[in-house]
Design an enzyme around this catalytic site. Structure first.
Site, mmCIF file in Angstrom:
data_model
loop_
_atom_site.group_PDB
_atom_site.id
_atom_site.type_symbol
_atom_site.label_atom_id
_atom_site.label_comp_id
_atom_site.label_asym_id
_atom_site.label_seq_id
_atom_site.Cartn_x
_atom_site.Cartn_y
_atom_site.Cartn_z
ATOM 1 N N SER A 281 -33.458 -12.805 35.855
ATOM 2 C CA SER A 281 -32.457 -14.027 35.654
ATOM 3 C C SER A 281 -31.077 -13.182 36.219
ATOM 4 O O SER A 281 -30.919 -12.045 36.835
ATOM 5 C CB SER A 281 -32.343 -14.111 34.360
ATOM 6 N N ASP A 282 -29.976 -14.322 36.524
ATOM 7 C CA ASP A 282 -28.685 -13.681 36.929
ATOM 8 C C ASP A 282 -28.096 -13.216 35.395
ATOM 9 O O ASP A 282 -28.665 -13.346 34.332
ATOM 10 C CB ASP A 282 -27.918 -15.052 37.574
ATOM 11 N N HIS A 283 -26.954 -12.677 35.765
ATOM 12 C CA HIS A 283 -26.125 -11.869 34.793
ATOM 13 C C HIS A 283 -26.078 -12.733 33.368
ATOM 14 O O HIS A 283 -25.351 -13.835 33.567
ATOM 15 C CB HIS A 283 -24.896 -11.621 35.098
ATOM 16 N N GLY A 284 -26.875 -12.503 32.416
ATOM 17 C CA GLY A 284 -26.439 -13.251 30.853
ATOM 18 C C GLY A 284 -26.867 -14.537 30.894
ATOM 19 O O GLY A 284 -26.583 -15.497 30.023
ATOM 20 N N ALA A 285 -27.735 -14.776 31.883
ATOM 21 C CA ALA A 285 -28.136 -16.501 32.031
ATOM 22 C C ALA A 285 -28.978 -16.985 31.110
ATOM 23 O O ALA A 285 -29.107 -18.139 30.603
ATOM 24 C CB ALA A 285 -29.036 -16.456 33.467
#
Ligand code: NOJ
Length: 763
Positions: A281-285
């Site tokens: 996932s991307d950051h905090g997604a």
């Protein structure tokens, strides 16, 4: 052998292999090895493998090591030297199953040696140069203990308001696909397991470059044919080149966030494309699924993400918090969890970490004394690539190349800006290693010419913008404000100009202006700098603009002021030397734009390969009912593929091997290119195709091939291109990939606008 014994054997083999002295038998068989390991893992250990954390101030190192030793972390990013990473790998080796960690980082355009930003790399149209960037980056990053990079970013960008335009390879599907492939191959070498390779994670899957309004993180709404024909192929090409993983985009696609998008992640990526690697996932997604409005709480967010096929969660805690409950209730199955874990372990396997967890970390005795020592840099490579990335936009009356004599005024807020020279996402690059423009010029002229320097203006006079840009960098101020009044700065520059034979003004954007979360509503150079340009123009001295920026700018006004304009992007560690090479003619510029430069922000979206329409703009007939803006000239200021040289090149005699071709067959095209100038030089001959009539409107043209050629002054050469059967195919309204019979036009040019044309019939 009873079950217990078998388990014991497997444990001992796995632990042996983790220490790697003697790779045990199961190691040779990836699937069997992972299956065995998976069998021994507790549920907590499995969930731990899905956790990717950022090494930063959020969690003390001591605590991180405890978590790793307890099997609760699978990998990290942002820690980037062996002394930093070794204690974490040691902690992993203390964990019950000794599953190695991996260490990732955003190595986008260099690790320590910084190369031009990706948009500049694309402007080289030079696959060898780009391969050099990928390979050098991998060598440097792996030598510093890194296993993985979150690159290449192959998001097609057709809205330059988007700040991350700088991180991609421009607007074109074919060029971006070619570059994505080369980047993956050069990062990973012959195998991502090699000690000097790093695993490539292709991002941001998918369509992140098409965020509405160019506003970062915004939604994306797109038709399927456009997606399949224009936006998806670069991801596919990068994965087909063997990229080990995918980073999932932050945006939603037609209403469904990529992070919870089962169609995107399962049906398309896994089933249609057969992708077998890891997804991150991307950051905090995953947490953000709540704010997207598709998950009511963290529990539902975690459930949606794991079911969509998001293996690793970057920097949020939801998998750890929620998966145990979701497994217990049966809402997430054991098989779903195991699949994600299998893919994480598979990536570790592919990076060679089970064989040797220290393959890139090495032994403490061999740690380098000074990680930031200059001799660790690859300066020659950086200079070579940087000068290939520069695009000469204007050169009236042969203002360039300059002579190394007389007096040269060097002005502008970016003339002596080491941080900006590196561009955004500059990994572990250090500003003190950057050769600024002023420094590069000084070295180039030695004592042959006199340089007079004045800053002339601040990057911006707007306090709010200034504060925003400095907020972006936590380590140091990004841009330094000269507190003197604007008029005083300009006066100083004008004085410098008046004593000089020529003025070179380095203007544009500070690097933070073309960055994540740095979307703009205008493409203009900030007013403080435009006032400087105006004053310099008024001196009557020849004026050269050296542009630094990470997106197309609207330069209609600047074009009127300047005698020459050189687009230099953010050209990296050796930027100043590379720009001086071009300004003085020690290198003949050969870069070509990989993205259209519009006249003004109001024209956006403006890209060369737009679909055909019923009333295309007809030049020379104002006031007619054709597709146009009536307040200013139509069309781009500088088209895709454009770039001048100190030589002139001509094309003639476009010839096709046949007037018709059967389905499935190739066609040959040839053209004569001649260097009609007085200097040796390189140019890029570009081949476009237009499908004249099909079941759907097709683009006015599409790049299908190109060749970058070096020709001596006066030299002429016939270039041959093969147009393959696949080059005529597209995804139709039913998403079938096929070529439709009828007329096709082959267009060949030195940019996308001025082309020669021949047609043929597909039978
Ligand atoms: C967020 C960015 O969108 C992504 O491109 C990057 O790789 C991660 N942060 C990690 O730094």
């Amino acid at each position: 052998m009873n079950k217990l014994c078998l388990l014991g054997l497997v444990v001992s083999l796995a632990s042996q292999s983790a220490f790697a002295d003697t790779p045990a038998a199961p190691l040779q068989d990836k699937q069997a090895f992972i299956a065995n390991l998976l069998k021994q893992m507790t549920q907590d250990e499995k969930i731990g493998q899905l956790r990717l954390i950022s090494i930063g101030p959020e969690m003390p190192r001591e605590r991180i090591r405890e978590e790793i030793a307890a099997g609760r972390i699978g990998g990290t990013f942002n820690s980037r030297t062996a002394p930093e990473n070794r204690p974490m790998q040691d902690a992993a080796m203390r964990s019950r199953l000794k599953i190695p960690m991996f260490f990732a980082y955003d190595v986008i355009h260099g690790n320590r040696t910084i190369f031009p930003i990706s948009l500049g790399l694309a402007a080289t149209w030079d696959m060898q140069a780009i391969a050099k960037v990928g390979r050098t980056s991998a060598i440097e990053a792996s030598a510093d203990s890194l296993d993985m990079t979150f690159a290449p970013m192959v998001d097609i960008a057709r809205d330059p308001r988007w700040g991350r335009t700088s991180e991609g390879f421009g607007e074109d599907t074919y060029l971006t696909s070619r570059i994505g492939k080369v980047m993956v191959q050069s990062f990973q070498g012959s195998s991502p397991a090699n000690p000097d390779s790093i695993m490539a994670i292709v991002k941001h899957f998918a369509l992140y470059g098409a965020v509405e309004g160019g506003r970062d993180y915004n939604t994306v709404d797109m038709s399927l044919p456009k997606m399949y024909n224009d936006y998806l192929p670069p991801y596919r090409a990068s994965l087909d080149a063997g990229a080990g993983g995918v980073m999932v985009a932050l945006n939603s696609i037609n209403g469904v966030p990529a992070t919870s998008n089962t169609w995107l992640m399962n049906d398309l990526l896994r089933k249609d494309w057969g992708f077998k690697g890891v997804t991150i996932s991307d950051h905090g997604a995953i947490q953000e699924l709540i704010r997207h409005g598709v998950a009511r709480d963290g529990r539902e967010a975690a459930k949606l993400a794991i079911k969509a096929g998001i293996d690793m969660s970057m920097n949020d805690t939801l998998y750890g918090e929620e998966l145990p409950g979701l497994l217990k209730s049966g809402e997430v199955s054991q098989a779903e969890l195991d699949q994600a874990v299998r893919e994480v372990l598979g990536a570790k396997y592919d990076m060679g970490l089970f064989k040797d967890p220290y393959v890139r970390i090495g032994k403490a005795e061999t740690d380098v004394k000074d990680y930031y020592a200059d001799q660790r840099l690859h300066r020659d490579a950086a200079r070579d690539v940087a000068r290939r990335s520069l695009v000469l936009l204007e050169n009236r009356a042969q203002t360039l190349p300059l002579k190394k004599s007389g007096t040269i005024a060097v002005v502008g807020p970016l003339a002596d800006a080491p941080i900006d020279m590196m561009g955004s996402w500059a990994a572990d690059g250090r500003p003190e290693h950057s050769v600024t423009f002023r420094e590069g010029l000084r070295r180039a002229v030695g004592d042959k010419a006199k340089l007079v320097y004045a800053k002339g203006a601040n990057v911006t006079g707007d306090k709010a913008m200034f504060d925003y840009l400095n907020f972006l960098n936590f380590a140091a101020p990004e841009i330094i404000n000269d507190p003197r009044p604007a008029a005083v700065l300009i006066d100083e520059a004008v004085k410098a100009a008046k004593q000089s034979d020529v003025v070179v003004a380095v203007v544009g954007e500070s690097r933070g202006m073309s960055h994540e979360s740095s979307s703009r509503t205008t493409l203009e150079i900030p007013e403080s700098q435009r006032a400087l340009i105006k004053a310099l123009k008024a001196t009557g001295k020849p004026l050269v603009l050296v542009l630094m920026n990470g997106r197309p700018l609207s330069l209609a006004w600047e074009r009127e002021q300047a005698d020459a304009i050189l687009e230099t992007w953010f050209s990296g560690t050796e930027g100043g030397n590379a720009i001086a090479d071009v300004l003085f003619g020690d290198y003949n510029p050969s870069g070509k734009l990989a993205i259209t430069f519009p006249r003004s922000v109001g024209q956006i979206p403006m890209y060369y390969n737009h679909l055909r329409i019923g009333r295309p703009f007809t030049p020379g007939k104002p006031g007619n009912y054709t597709s146009q803006y009536f307040e200013e000239p139509n069309g781009p200021l500088y088209p895709f593929g454009y770039g001048l040289s100190y030589s002139d090149f001509s094309l003639s005699g476009l010839n096709l091997s046949s007037k018709s071709v059967k389905q499935g067959q190739d066609l040959q095209a040839s053209i004569v290119v001649k260097n009609t100038g007085k200097r040796d030089g390189e140019t890029v001959v570009q081949l476009y195709v237009q499908d004249v009539s099909a079941s759907m409107s097709r683009p006015v043209k599409e790049l299908k091939n190109f060749q970058k050629v070096m020709l001596k002054a006066g030299e002429e050469r016939t270039l041959h291109f093969t147009l393959k059967a696949d080059d005529l195919k597209f995804y139709n309204g039913q998403l079938q990939w096929a070529a439709e019979p009828g007329e096709f036009r082959v267009q060949v040019g030195l940019d996308s606008q001025a082309v020669q044309e021949q047609s043929f019939e597909l039978l």
